[in-house]
Design a protein around this motif. Structure first.
Motif, short mmCIF file in Angstrom:
data_model
loop_
_atom_site.label_atom_id
_atom_site.label_comp_id
_atom_site.label_asym_id
_atom_site.label_seq_id
_atom_site.Cartn_x
_atom_site.Cartn_y
_atom_site.Cartn_z
N GLU A 87 0.83 -1.20 0.00
CA GLU A 87 0.00 0.00 0.00
C GLU A 87 0.86 1.26 0.00
O GLU A 87 0.55 2.24 -0.69
CB GLU A 87 -0.93 -0.01 1.21
N ALA A 88 1.95 1.24 0.74
CA ALA A 88 2.83 2.41 0.78
C ALA A 88 3.47 2.65 -0.58
O ALA A 88 3.57 3.80 -1.03
CB ALA A 88 3.91 2.21 1.85
N LEU A 89 3.91 1.59 -1.25
CA LEU A 89 4.50 1.74 -2.58
C LEU A 89 3.47 2.24 -3.58
O LEU A 89 3.78 3.06 -4.45
CB LEU A 89 5.10 0.42 -3.05
N PHE A 90 2.23 1.77 -3.47
CA PHE A 90 1.17 2.21 -4.37
C PHE A 90 0.88 3.70 -4.16
O PHE A 90 0.73 4.46 -5.12
CB PHE A 90 -0.09 1.38 -4.15
N ASP A 91 0.82 4.14 -2.90
CA ASP A 91 0.59 5.55 -2.62
C ASP A 91 1.74 6.41 -3.14
O ASP A 91 1.52 7.49 -3.68
CB ASP A 91 0.41 5.77 -1.11
N LEU A 92 2.96 5.91 -2.98
CA LEU A 92 4.13 6.64 -3.48
C LEU A 92 4.08 6.75 -5.00
O LEU A 92 4.35 7.82 -5.56
CB LEU A 92 5.41 5.94 -3.04
N ALA A 93 3.71 5.68 -5.67
CA ALA A 93 3.61 5.70 -7.14
C ALA A 93 2.52 6.67 -7.59
O ALA A 93 2.69 7.37 -8.59
CB ALA A 93 3.33 4.29 -7.66
N LYS A 94 1.41 6.72 -6.84
CA LYS A 94 0.34 7.67 -7.18
C LYS A 94 0.83 9.11 -7.07
O LYS A 94 0.54 9.94 -7.93
CB LYS A 94 -0.87 7.47 -6.27
N GLU A 95 1.57 9.41 -6.00
CA GLU A 95 2.08 10.77 -5.82
C GLU A 95 3.08 11.14 -6.92
O GLU A 95 3.07 12.26 -7.41
CB GLU A 95 2.74 10.90 -4.45
N ILE A 96 3.92 10.21 -7.30
CA ILE A 96 4.88 10.47 -8.38
C ILE A 96 4.15 10.70 -9.70
O ILE A 96 4.50 11.60 -10.47
CB ILE A 96 5.90 9.31 -8.48
N ALA A 97 3.12 9.89 -9.96
CA ALA A 97 2.35 10.07 -11.19
C ALA A 97 1.64 11.41 -11.20
O ALA A 97 1.61 12.10 -12.23
CB ALA A 97 1.34 8.93 -11.33
N LYS A 98 1.08 11.83 -10.05
CA LYS A 98 0.44 13.14 -9.98
C LYS A 98 1.44 14.26 -10.25
O LYS A 98 1.11 15.24 -10.91
CB LYS A 98 -0.18 13.34 -8.59
N PHE A 99 2.65 14.12 -9.74
CA PHE A 99 3.68 15.13 -9.94
C PHE A 99 4.04 15.27 -11.41
O PHE A 99 4.15 16.37 -11.94
CB PHE A 99 4.92 14.77 -9.12
N PHE A 100 4.21 14.13 -12.10
CA PHE A 100 4.64 14.18 -13.50
C PHE A 100 3.50 14.52 -14.45
O PHE A 100 3.72 15.11 -15.50
CB PHE A 100 5.29 12.87 -13.92
N LEU A 101 2.27 14.14 -14.11
CA LEU A 101 1.15 14.36 -15.01
C LEU A 101 0.48 15.71 -14.83
O LEU A 101 -0.34 16.10 -15.64
CB LEU A 101 0.12 13.23 -14.86
N GLY A 102 0.79 16.39 -13.76
CA GLY A 102 0.20 17.71 -13.68
C GLY A 102 -0.16 18.11 -12.32
O GLY A 102 -0.64 19.03 -11.92
#
Length: 52
Positions: A37-52
């Motif tokens: 779950e922590a890795l999934f949340d981290l990946a979501k935050e990284i995706a939000k950063f790069f996508l906008g």
């Protein structure tokens, strides 16, 4: 007589199998419950950063 040396690929493969076995046992025993779950949340935050 020359002794045949073990190729490094075989050693690396054995190490990877041991590491995979240890991780699977840790996951099976419940030691890594929150890690996925922590890795999934981290990946979501990284995706939000790069996508906008």
């Amino acid at each position: 007589m020359d002794q045949a040396s073990t190729p490094k690929r075989v050693i690396y493969a054995c190490i990877l199998v041991v590491i995979a076995t240890v991780f699977s046992l840790m996951i099976y025993s419940g030691m890594l419950d929150g890690v996925g779950e922590a890795l999934f949340d981290l990946a979501k935050e990284i995706a939000k950063f790069f996508l906008g």
